[in-house]
Design a protein around this motif. Sequence first.
Motif, mmCIF file in Angstrom:
data_model
loop_
_atom_site.group_PDB
_atom_site.id
_atom_site.type_symbol
_atom_site.label_atom_id
_atom_site.label_comp_id
_atom_site.label_asym_id
_atom_site.label_seq_id
_atom_site.Cartn_x
_atom_site.Cartn_y
_atom_site.Cartn_z
ATOM 1 N N GLU A 17 -4.183 -22.070 -6.254
ATOM 2 C CA GLU A 17 -3.699 -21.175 -7.294
ATOM 3 C C GLU A 17 -4.006 -19.712 -7.007
ATOM 4 O O GLU A 17 -3.595 -18.843 -7.767
ATOM 5 N N THR A 18 -4.709 -19.420 -5.926
ATOM 6 C CA THR A 18 -5.100 -18.035 -5.640
ATOM 7 C C THR A 18 -4.851 -17.727 -4.171
ATOM 8 O O THR A 18 -5.271 -18.489 -3.293
ATOM 9 N N ILE A 19 -4.169 -16.602 -3.910
ATOM 10 C CA ILE A 19 -3.906 -16.156 -2.546
ATOM 11 C C ILE A 19 -4.210 -14.674 -2.425
ATOM 12 O O ILE A 19 -4.144 -13.923 -3.413
ATOM 13 N N ILE A 20 -4.598 -14.258 -1.228
ATOM 14 C CA ILE A 20 -4.822 -12.844 -0.919
ATOM 15 C C ILE A 20 -3.636 -12.366 -0.102
ATOM 16 O O ILE A 20 -3.251 -13.023 0.882
ATOM 17 N N VAL A 21 -3.067 -11.227 -0.507
ATOM 18 C CA VAL A 21 -1.836 -10.763 0.115
ATOM 19 C C VAL A 21 -1.953 -9.295 0.501
ATOM 20 O O VAL A 21 -2.825 -8.558 0.026
ATOM 21 N N GLU A 22 -1.060 -8.895 1.405
ATOM 22 C CA GLU A 22 -0.854 -7.483 1.727
ATOM 23 C C GLU A 22 0.385 -7.032 0.968
ATOM 24 O O GLU A 22 1.456 -7.601 1.124
ATOM 25 N N ARG A 23 0.251 -5.991 0.164
ATOM 26 C CA ARG A 23 1.321 -5.580 -0.743
ATOM 27 C C ARG A 23 2.313 -4.656 -0.045
ATOM 28 O O ARG A 23 1.989 -3.924 0.889
ATOM 29 N N GLY A 24 3.567 -4.697 -0.536
ATOM 30 C CA GLY A 24 4.587 -3.741 -0.124
ATOM 31 C C GLY A 24 4.958 -3.783 1.348
ATOM 32 O O GLY A 24 5.093 -2.728 1.976
ATOM 33 N N VAL A 25 5.138 -4.962 1.912
ATOM 34 C CA VAL A 25 5.532 -5.056 3.325
ATOM 35 C C VAL A 25 7.050 -4.964 3.442
ATOM 36 O O VAL A 25 7.775 -4.980 2.447
ATOM 37 N N ASP A 26 7.519 -4.859 4.685
ATOM 38 C CA ASP A 26 8.959 -4.779 5.000
ATOM 39 C C ASP A 26 9.643 -3.602 4.333
ATOM 40 O O ASP A 26 10.824 -3.651 3.970
ATOM 41 N N GLY A 27 8.882 -2.524 4.131
ATOM 42 C CA GLY A 27 9.471 -1.318 3.565
ATOM 43 C C GLY A 27 9.640 -1.328 2.061
ATOM 44 O O GLY A 27 10.269 -0.410 1.517
ATOM 45 N N THR A 28 9.128 -2.343 1.380
ATOM 46 C CA THR A 28 9.221 -2.377 -0.078
ATOM 47 C C THR A 28 8.031 -1.660 -0.704
ATOM 48 O O THR A 28 7.046 -1.344 -0.037
ATOM 49 N N THR A 29 8.118 -1.416 -1.997
ATOM 50 C CA THR A 29 7.083 -0.663 -2.725
ATOM 51 C C THR A 29 6.294 -1.609 -3.611
ATOM 52 O O THR A 29 6.873 -2.461 -4.308
ATOM 53 N N ALA A 30 4.963 -1.456 -3.607
ATOM 54 C CA ALA A 30 4.106 -2.257 -4.470
ATOM 55 C C ALA A 30 4.238 -1.783 -5.912
ATOM 56 O O ALA A 30 4.074 -0.597 -6.202
ATOM 57 N N VAL A 31 4.578 -2.692 -6.801
ATOM 58 C CA VAL A 31 4.767 -2.367 -8.213
ATOM 59 C C VAL A 31 4.031 -3.394 -9.060
ATOM 60 O O VAL A 31 3.533 -4.404 -8.552
#
Length: 405
Positions: free
Chosen positions: A128-142
């Motif tokens: 139920e829990t994952i660690i991620v890198e936000r806003g990859v592939d040119g997208t914006t973290a929102v």
Amino acid sequence: MSFGAQPFVERLPLAERIAAKTGRAEVGLSKRPRPAERAISLFLLACGALSILTTIGFTVVLGSEALHFFSTTEWLNANKQTTAAISADDTRLSVASSGSALNVGSTLRLGFDDASEHVLITEIVNNETIIVERGVDGTTAVEHTTGAPVYVAAQVTLSKFLTDNKWSPQIGRFGVMELVIPTLVITVIAMVVSIPLGLGAAIYIGEYANPRVRSILKPILEILAGIPTVVYGYFALTFVTPLLQSIFGVQVQVYNMLSAGIVVGILIIPTISSIGEDALSAVPRALREASYGLGATKLETVFKVLLPAALSGIVAAVILGFSRAVGETMIVLIASGAGPNLTVNPFDSAETMAGHIARISTGDLSYGSIDYNSVFAIGLTLFIMTLLLNFASTLVTRRFREVYQ
């Protein structure tokens, strides 16, 4: 004048000799214009050029469409949602435990829109829990609210295409070997049936049968080549399969590769027998007579003289029959099953490449979808296989061709 000298007229050029004998001052030996022959030669040239351009165009279209399969990212629904709201700076995501399993290195999309934020999984804490890198592939973290849908990126690589053992593009599995192996199994069964029967028919018709018997058998073989393959398919399903079940028992499934392979073998008997007979007929009669003159029997002449002399044509016939079996569609679609299955057991059901293309193409495929692009990738694989077989046929024919004066 000496006996060795030629008359003066005989030493003149051809045009002047003709003029001297006919009494004409000038004789025209130039080529006469023939517009009809010129038009026919241009028409034949256009036909050849059209066939070459058609092949090139077919290859380009097939290759370009198959390239989309390897270059397009498909977003598969993971059947998961976020279970807690996250800010633009959070790297810990809480997701539902149900749905598809997630893997480290996978790219996720949070939202329905293609422009939604992409994240890269760097660590999986638990279900139920994952660690991620936000806003990859040119997208914006929102920011995301609770219940944001999660989609998993599925992109095909050549290594995954050739090494994965499961073919199911809807869930991100792209192993074409699950279709290639049954194709080869059915083809091998077909060749086991067709080679001895086809060559046997060629030898009998060409060397043993009298003209009356030959005139009866050849049309019968040609009729086999003219029967629609859908008829062969139902023949395999309604006759061959029950016959195999009566022999081998319930282990033979209703849809199985053995019955399909046997009937495909029957289908390509005319191909092998016709080309094989032509190859045997091309052997000079002097070789036969020399063999008989040395005391050889007809059987010894066939196996020790004619077959080695016609080897190139016979091998070409076998390879062409192999190519025909690889690309067969309707028989395997009806008789061998309608679902991918990585197996070499001929009693099991499985799906070939051609059968899979025919089956999914009859459904509702949206343009640009992963299923639509997969049709061209499988078709390109099938095209490359048959092309290599045709090249092998040409090389073998050139290598073992016997030239007689």
